[in-house]
Design a protein around this motif. Sequence first.
Motif, PDB file in Angstrom:
ATOM      1  N   VAL A 134       0.731   6.425  -6.977  1.00 29.49           N
ATOM      2  CA  VAL A 134      -0.403   7.312  -7.249  1.00 29.49           C
ATOM      3  C   VAL A 134       0.022   8.776  -7.144  1.00 29.49           C
ATOM      4  O   VAL A 134      -0.382   9.626  -7.957  1.00 29.49           O
ATOM      5  CB  VAL A 134      -1.561   6.999  -6.289  1.00 29.49           C
ATOM      6  N   ASN A 135       0.838   9.099  -6.154  1.00 30.27           N
ATOM      7  CA  ASN A 135       1.320  10.474  -6.020  1.00 30.27           C
ATOM      8  C   ASN A 135       2.171  10.899  -7.206  1.00 30.27           C
ATOM      9  O   ASN A 135       2.084  12.036  -7.687  1.00 30.27           O
ATOM     10  CB  ASN A 135       2.118  10.625  -4.721  1.00 30.27           C
ATOM     11  N   LEU A 193       0.823  -1.208   0.000  1.00 32.28           N
ATOM     12  CA  LEU A 193       0.000   0.000   0.000  1.00 32.28           C
ATOM     13  C   LEU A 193       0.859   1.260   0.000  1.00 32.28           C
ATOM     14  O   LEU A 193       0.507   2.258  -0.646  1.00 32.28           O
ATOM     15  CB  LEU A 193      -0.938  -0.015   1.210  1.00 32.28           C
ATOM     16  N   LEU A 194       1.985   1.220   0.714  1.00 31.71           N
ATOM     17  CA  LEU A 194       2.884   2.375   0.694  1.00 31.71           C
ATOM     18  C   LEU A 194       3.467   2.588  -0.701  1.00 31.71           C
ATOM     19  O   LEU A 194       3.560   3.725  -1.183  1.00 31.71           O
ATOM     20  CB  LEU A 194       4.009   2.174   1.714  1.00 31.71           C
ATOM     21  N   SER A 195       3.865   1.483  -1.347  1.00 30.75           N
ATOM     22  CA  SER A 195       4.400   1.594  -2.708  1.00 30.75           C
ATOM     23  C   SER A 195       3.331   2.086  -3.679  1.00 30.75           C
ATOM     24  O   SER A 195       3.602   2.916  -4.560  1.00 30.75           O
ATOM     25  CB  SER A 195       4.951   0.240  -3.166  1.00 30.75           C
ATOM     26  N   MET A 196       2.108   1.595  -3.509  1.00 33.23           N
ATOM     27  CA  MET A 196       1.024   2.031  -4.387  1.00 33.23           C
ATOM     28  C   MET A 196       0.682   3.503  -4.140  1.00 33.23           C
ATOM     29  O   MET A 196       0.374   4.248  -5.088  1.00 33.23           O
ATOM     30  CB  MET A 196      -0.202   1.152  -4.164  1.00 33.23           C
ATOM     31  N   TYR A 197       0.751   3.915  -2.889  1.00 33.93           N
ATOM     32  CA  TYR A 197       0.503   5.319  -2.582  1.00 33.93           C
ATOM     33  C   TYR A 197       1.545   6.215  -3.246  1.00 33.93           C
ATOM     34  O   TYR A 197       1.215   7.283  -3.783  1.00 33.93           O
ATOM     35  CB  TYR A 197       0.531   5.509  -1.066  1.00 33.93           C
ATOM     36  N   GLY A 198       2.802   5.773  -3.229  1.00 31.32           N
ATOM     37  CA  GLY A 198       3.845   6.535  -3.908  1.00 31.32           C
ATOM     38  C   GLY A 198       3.633   6.588  -5.405  1.00 31.32           C
ATOM     39  O   GLY A 198       3.861   7.627  -6.040  1.00 31.32           O
TER      40      GLY A 198
END
Length: 296
Positions: free
Chosen positions: A42-43, A35-40
């Motif tokens: 998306v940003n 989720l952290l990687s996906m959040y990065g």
Amino acid sequence: MSNPVYQKEMKMSVRTIRLAMLIMVFNGILAALSLLSMYGAVNRSRFFGSVQFSSVIQIYSTVAYIEFAMFMLLVPAVTAGSISGEKERRTLDLLLTSRMTSFSIVLGKLKASLNLVRILAISSLPVLSLVFIFGGIRIRDLVGVLCALLISGFFAGSVGILFSTISRKTTTATVLSYGSLIALIFGSYGILGFLQYLDSNNIGKFTNGIGKGIYILLLNPAVAFAELVYNQVSSEGFIEKVCSMYAPREQGFFVDNWIWVSLGIQILLSILLLFLSAWILNPLHSIVIRRRAWHE
């Protein structure tokens, strides 16, 4: 007929909260990192105005590598105490006096230990499947990663069983198991570096650099897993990069089929380690070994 040792170990493991907690922590770590990687990703897409495919694929490869590393850390800790724990509890003699063969005892212990590996590997598939939101990874790629994880876990578990059979203490078996796996994974690169040093200083007689020395990495489970993931997410293979660092690229059956050859070697070595563990565990062989040690 089911293995009695396997049945006993499974009943003991499922009746405790330890299994549920381990599954929750294992998948929780993978999910948090995903989720952290996906959040990065998306940003970054907000900044560039489009989703970068390379960053999305990196999520999949990062999670796969982390899962492999966690398997290599978890499996030896689980299997190293399988036989040595019976010695510490002074219950091994009861098993040896039963109708079960030493190989059945070893196989039952390994099956019970690897059952956790199977549960963790299958339960982590939804986390790896997060990449399907953006595409680029096929279902057969996930199946290939799952098979490689199970085979590598089988190999690491066989190493743990062997040292658990040899050692009297679980602590000693755990240290030896981790030490042998670390030596195998990182020591193979050390050998290549040493061969490269000999070749660069004209100490050794190498006709094509140290290209043939690359085959020592066939014993390295981390290299086979990295080659599998590289083939799924990149046009260049991991072995090609390693070969370009040390010598001209080797050609032939082993390089072209590196993943399957390496996984096959791991399976064969695992079977040999199991038979060796059963041979050592056999009371008749143990008596012979002790008598020879006493005479010497």
